[in-house]
Design a protein around this motif. Structure first.
Motif, short mmCIF file in Angstrom:
data_model
loop_
_atom_site.label_atom_id
_atom_site.label_comp_id
_atom_site.label_asym_id
_atom_site.label_seq_id
_atom_site.Cartn_x
_atom_site.Cartn_y
_atom_site.Cartn_z
N VAL A 86 -4.97 6.17 3.87
CA VAL A 86 -5.25 4.76 3.60
C VAL A 86 -6.40 4.33 4.49
O VAL A 86 -6.46 4.69 5.67
N ASP A 87 -7.33 3.57 3.92
CA ASP A 87 -8.49 3.14 4.70
C ASP A 87 -8.98 1.80 4.16
O ASP A 87 -8.61 1.37 3.07
N GLY A 88 -9.83 1.16 4.93
CA GLY A 88 -10.39 -0.13 4.58
C GLY A 88 -10.82 -0.83 5.85
O GLY A 88 -10.70 -0.27 6.93
N GLU A 89 -11.30 -2.04 5.77
CA GLU A 89 -11.44 -2.78 4.53
C GLU A 89 -12.67 -2.31 3.77
O GLU A 89 -13.68 -1.98 4.38
N PHE A 90 -12.56 -2.30 2.44
CA PHE A 90 -13.65 -1.84 1.58
C PHE A 90 -13.98 -2.88 0.53
O PHE A 90 -13.08 -3.48 -0.07
N GLN A 91 -15.28 -3.04 0.26
CA GLN A 91 -15.67 -3.65 -1.01
C GLN A 91 -15.37 -2.63 -2.11
O GLN A 91 -15.34 -1.42 -1.87
N ALA A 101 0.82 -1.21 0.00
CA ALA A 101 0.00 0.00 0.00
C ALA A 101 0.85 1.26 0.00
O ALA A 101 0.61 2.20 -0.77
N VAL A 102 1.88 1.28 0.84
CA VAL A 102 2.72 2.48 0.95
C VAL A 102 3.54 2.68 -0.32
O VAL A 102 3.62 3.80 -0.85
N SER A 103 4.14 1.62 -0.85
CA SER A 103 4.93 1.78 -2.08
C SER A 103 4.06 2.20 -3.25
O SER A 103 4.47 2.99 -4.10
N ARG A 162 -0.90 2.49 8.25
CA ARG A 162 -0.99 3.79 8.92
C ARG A 162 0.20 4.02 9.85
O ARG A 162 0.66 5.16 10.00
N ILE A 163 0.70 2.96 10.45
CA ILE A 163 1.91 3.08 11.29
C ILE A 163 3.13 3.34 10.41
O ILE A 163 3.98 4.18 10.71
#
Length: 336
Positions: free
Chosen positions: A242-247, A190-192, A234-235
């Protein structure tokens, strides 16, 4: 200006040197010729100097200040690069002879070591090599970034006339390398991917971690993995949204995000432009569905999470795919 043109123009502002190890492929030669002609990047072709020059000249005269040809078999760089590879990966290449052998058997390793030793800014390969071969050379030679902790494969996706994402612009990951990432690896992906989005487009990433559940609408180990991945991300990078979990509909569609009370205040829901898939099955299937059904432009896999940029190519790539991979790799190198 569409995002693909934007990347090519951005590459022109600060020319970087990109290695192309596959000079036996006519698509790579033509793409390299066009990149040099348009001054998108400086290039190093790896191969027999006489044959490569002859084949390049089929496309026209070229500027030798922009294109360099290196023959690994006769290059005075070979000994030094073999020594460095042996030091990096002594368990894989216990002596310089074994390191030389892999670099001469597979020029992708030679190109990757040139990038590693700052003789080039990155490399692009895969037109005539499997993703596993390109990834192995990248990971062995370029090494994984300690903060990110994992190599992954992302795609730039662009769907014309779409109002989702940034007017149809996305990054999807991981779609190419890691079969079943754990939560910490999901966070690194996610971060990369978010960093890549910023590097390429000068826009703010909105990163959605995808699942079959939206904020505990379902339960299970797979959902828990994604939830933990969100926490870890997030850490790892508190400055990234960044957020989730999402459909996936909750991540993309503002109307769906507004209806679901659990996410109506999220800064990511309904506006995601970076989609992180929970495993390689879903990522690979997802990007290919969008590519085929929505006629999306898909560029990648872009190998991320390493200390230097590089890009893989589909063996079914067209010339424009190679040009775009070179341009993206060059733009990524501008930030190193």
């Amino acid at each position: 200006m569409d995002p693909i043109t934007f990347i090519r123009e951005k590459a022109k502002k600060n020319l970087k040197k990109i290695v192309l190890p596959e000079t036996d492929d006519v698509r790579v030669l033509e793409a390299g010729f066009r990149v040099a002609a348009e001054k998108i990047a400086k290039l190093i072709f790896l191969g027999d100097a006489g044959i490569t020059k002859k084949n390049l000249l089929k496309f026209g005269r070229y500027d030798e200040n922009v294109i360099e040809i290196v023959d690994p078999k006769t290059s005075d760089l070979l000994d030094g690069l073999a020594k460095k590879l042996c030091q990096k990966r002594h368990n894989k290449y216990p002596d310089e002879q074994s390191a030389k052998k892999v670099m001469l058997d597979n020029y992708v390793f030679f190109g990757a070591m040139m990038a590693s030793e700052d003789l080039a800014d990155g490399f692009v390969a895969g037109a005539s090599h499997k993703t596993s071969d390109v990834a192995r050379a990248a990971i062995h030679c370029l090494e994984v970034d300690e903060l990110i902790g994992v190599a992954s494969g992302s795609f730039v996706m662009y769907i014309e006339n779409s109002h989702y994402g940034d007017d149809g612009l996305f990054i999807f990951a991981d779609c190419g390398l890691l079969p079943d990432p754990n939560p910490r690896q999901l966070a690194g992906i996610a971060v990369s991917s978010a960093v890549l989005y910023r590097q390429l487009f000068d826009k703010e990433p909105h990163v959605a971690m995808l699942s079959y559940s939206t904020k505990s609408s379902a339960q299970g180990q797979l959902v828990d993995k994604v939830k933990k991945g969100v926490e870890e991300a997030r850490i790892l990078a508190p400055d990234i949204m960044v957020d989730g979990e999402f459909q996936v509909d909750s991540a993309l569609d503002p109307e769906v995000a507004e209806i679901k009370t659990s996410i109506k205040d999220s800064k990511v829901a309904g506006r995601a432009n970076v989609l992180i898939f929970p495993n390689l099955d879903s990522g690979n299937i997802g990007y290919k569905l969008v590519q085929r059904l929505a006629n999306a432009r898909a560029i990648g896999p872009l190998i991320q999470g390493l200390k230097k940029p590089c890009s893989d190519l589909s063996r079914g790539c067209i010339v424009d795919d190679v040009i775009d991979a070179i341009a993206i790799t060059a733009v990524r190198a501008q930030s190193k």
